[in-house]
Design an enzyme around this catalytic site. Structure first.
Site, short mmCIF file in Angstrom:
data_model
loop_
_atom_site.label_atom_id
_atom_site.label_comp_id
_atom_site.label_asym_id
_atom_site.label_seq_id
_atom_site.Cartn_x
_atom_site.Cartn_y
_atom_site.Cartn_z
N ARG A 1 0.91 -1.27 0.01
CA ARG A 1 0.01 -0.01 0.01
C ARG A 1 0.94 1.29 -0.16
NH1 ARG A 1 -4.44 1.74 4.40
NH2 ARG A 1 -5.37 3.74 3.31
N ASP B 1 -4.67 5.41 14.01
CA ASP B 1 -3.74 5.64 12.88
C ASP B 1 -4.53 6.77 12.12
OD1 ASP B 1 -5.90 4.78 11.59
OD2 ASP B 1 -5.03 2.89 10.83
#
Length: 539
Positions: free
Chosen positions: A160, A422
């Site tokens: 990613r 996050d």
């Protein structure tokens, strides 16, 4: 055609890793990649801004486009078959920032089906972290880590790169900083693409100069924006030779409502800690539509990440309570038809695999196509009922401040109150605080109190004092936390909503200095590259 390349010197302590990755051939390839696609990236980002301006000027709402209805109505097309190693995506490990070597190696040795090798939500993109992370992937793919399985037997690496809004400060091509995702993608594909392909382990990218066939690239697209939810079929159609499916998650998607419509009172999002979950109509409709769309077209549909952390004592009541909570959340997604989801805690991998085995048959649920599901624009845009609580306000402040504090330390995620946080949770946290200030939302604890600038200032100061005791063991840490509170207050008081917290931080002087942004560059190198037209025809 030639390109002028300026490249920063190696991060201290990573000279070997840097020299291994950024060879002359690699730099030439990166320059070609950036020169080919940089203008396209700029154009797409500008179109995104224009779309937001159009919505603001017209006060319109998104809908399924009549211009692409022929794609949605055509029932005959499907995406290319799912490759063998992607057919079982039941449990992946999420937020695995590869520069964190110990966690990365633990994930490689786990029984998970895949690893989200994350340069985005769970990663802080300092030059050190990018070089270290990509080098660790290089080592893993070439089986250089003792005690880890060969890449053909390890969990599939779901690479990613950074999001398109991020730039790489440490490389310039023709006098312009390069898009972060192209830097990540280029290095990864140049060094590990062919080896992964030869081992049937991804990364399913087509690069003709690496002798990889067309259709090898497979990508999972994260539907993180309310606007994208109206274009799922179109996204799959455009990527039909390269699609590994679509992914749905709760917090970035919810934050996109504030980003696109947050100034409108009718889109006031209530306290996420109390009133927002996947069972709410706007999120359930989004997940149902994603599963239905994917499975009709032969693509995998994956859910979000379980962020809860298991207590160490497996015999404790708290351990059983957390495990039961995760099972309940993920069983809801399994029954909705998802083919897989992520967990952060590696200890949750086997219990969740068992949950899949108990409630599904086969490696995926592609055979499950929800019938009678007719999701409408009204359902996708339906805001949940509920109010704002003092607890929720303080929680959002804490998550937002701690995320910025983590970034200033070069870390992309952190632990708070039993779960991992996050950039996705930071986005929804600061978005809600901004929106509640904008609309002077009343606290349901005390309707005489509204969320105002002064209230948020006072609570930020209160939370800073609480957080110092747990997170700051030095004067330097206390200074960083103080800076984080100042940046957080800047963001939530802006007249115009900053679209991404990561963009804001990545361009902030404080972050650039604290992350040891390297102002020393190699002398400009001029490299010959192929013409743009030739390159686009081959990639």
């Amino acid at each position: 055609m030639v390109a002028a390349v300026d490249l920063a010197l190696p991060p201290p302590g990573l000279e070997h890793e840097y020299n291994t990755l950024l060879t002359q051939d690699t730099v030439r390839f990166l320059a070609e990649l950036v020169s080919t696609f940089d203008l396209d990236v700029d154009k797409i980002l500008q179109q995104r801004i224009a779309r937001k301006v159009q919505l603001d000027l017209t006060n319109d709402l998104p809908d399924f486009s009549p211009h692409t209805s022929h794609i949605r109505k055509d029932k005959t097309w499907k995406v290319s078959p799912v490759p063998r190693r992607l057919q079982n995506r039941q449990v992946d490990i999420g937020d695995t920032a590869p520069y964190q070597t110990e966690r990365f190696l633990s994930a490689l040795g786990s029984t998970a089906q895949g690893i989200q090798v994350d340069f985005d939500d769970g990663n802080c993109p300092t030059f050190f972290n990018q070089i270290k992370g990509i080098y660790n992937i290089f080592q893993a793919v070439h089986h250089k880590f003792p005690g880890t399985p060969p890449i053909s037997q390890a969990p599939v690496l779901m690479l990613r790169p950074r999001a398109w809004n991020m730039v790489e400060h440490n490389m310039m091509v023709n006098g312009k900083q390069v898009p972060g995702p192209l830097f990540d993608y280029g290095l990864l594909m140049f060094h590990v693409g062919k080896t992964l392909f030869d081992n049937e382990s991804g990364p399913f990218f087509y690069l003709s100069k690496l002798n990889m066939p067309i259709g090898t690239i497979k990508a999972t697209v994260l539907i993180e924006s309310i606007l994208a939810s109206f274009e799922m079929e179109e996204i799959l159609y455009e990527l039909r030779d390269h699609s590994a499916g679509l992914n749905c998650g709760i917090w970035d998607y919810s934050a996109s409502f504030v980003s696109k419509f947050g100034h409108r009172a009718e889109f006031l999002l209530p306290d996420r800690s109390k009133y927002v979950n996947m069972e709410k109509l706007f999120l359930k409709s989004y997940m149902d539509l994603l599963v239905q769309t994917c499975h009709r077209r032969g693509a995998l549909a994956t859910g979000g990440m379980a962020a809860l952390l298991l207590p160490k004592d497996q015999k404790s009541d708290s351990y059983q309570s957390v495990l039961a909570a995760v099972k309940q959340l993920k069983l809801f997604e399994i029954k909705a038809g998802v083919d897989g989801f992520m967990v952060y805690d590696i200890g949750l991998v086997e219990p969740m695999q068992k949950l899949f085995k108990e409630h599904t048959r086969g490696p995926n649920q592609l055979h499950v196509i929800p019938e009678g599901v007719n999701v409408t624009a009204t359902q996708l845009l339906a805001m949940p009922t509920g109010g704002v609580t003092l607890h929720g306000l303080k929680y959002n402040i804490a998550v937002g401040v701690l995320f910025i504090y983590s970034w200033l330390k070069g870390e992309g995620h952190f632990y708070y109150r039993g779960q991992v946080e996050d950039s996705a949770t930071a986005e929804i946290s600061r978005s809600q605080v901004w929106q509640w200030i904008r609309h002077r939302a009343k606290l349901e604890d005390d309707e005489r109190t509204v969320v105002s600038r002064s209230l948020v200032h006072n609570l930020v100061e209160e939370m800073k004092n609480e957080l110092q005791d747990c997170y700051c063991l030095s004067e330097r840490a206390k200074q960083l936390l103080h800076t984080a509170t100042e940046i957080f207050l800047e963001i939530v008081q802006k007249k115009d909503f900053p679209e991404f917290i990561t963009t804001y931080l990545n361009l902030d002087h404080t972050f650039l200095v604290s992350s040891s942004y390297n102002h020393s560059f190699h002398s400009t190198a001029v490299v010959a590259i192929h013409s743009t037209a030739q390159t686009k025809s081959r990639l």
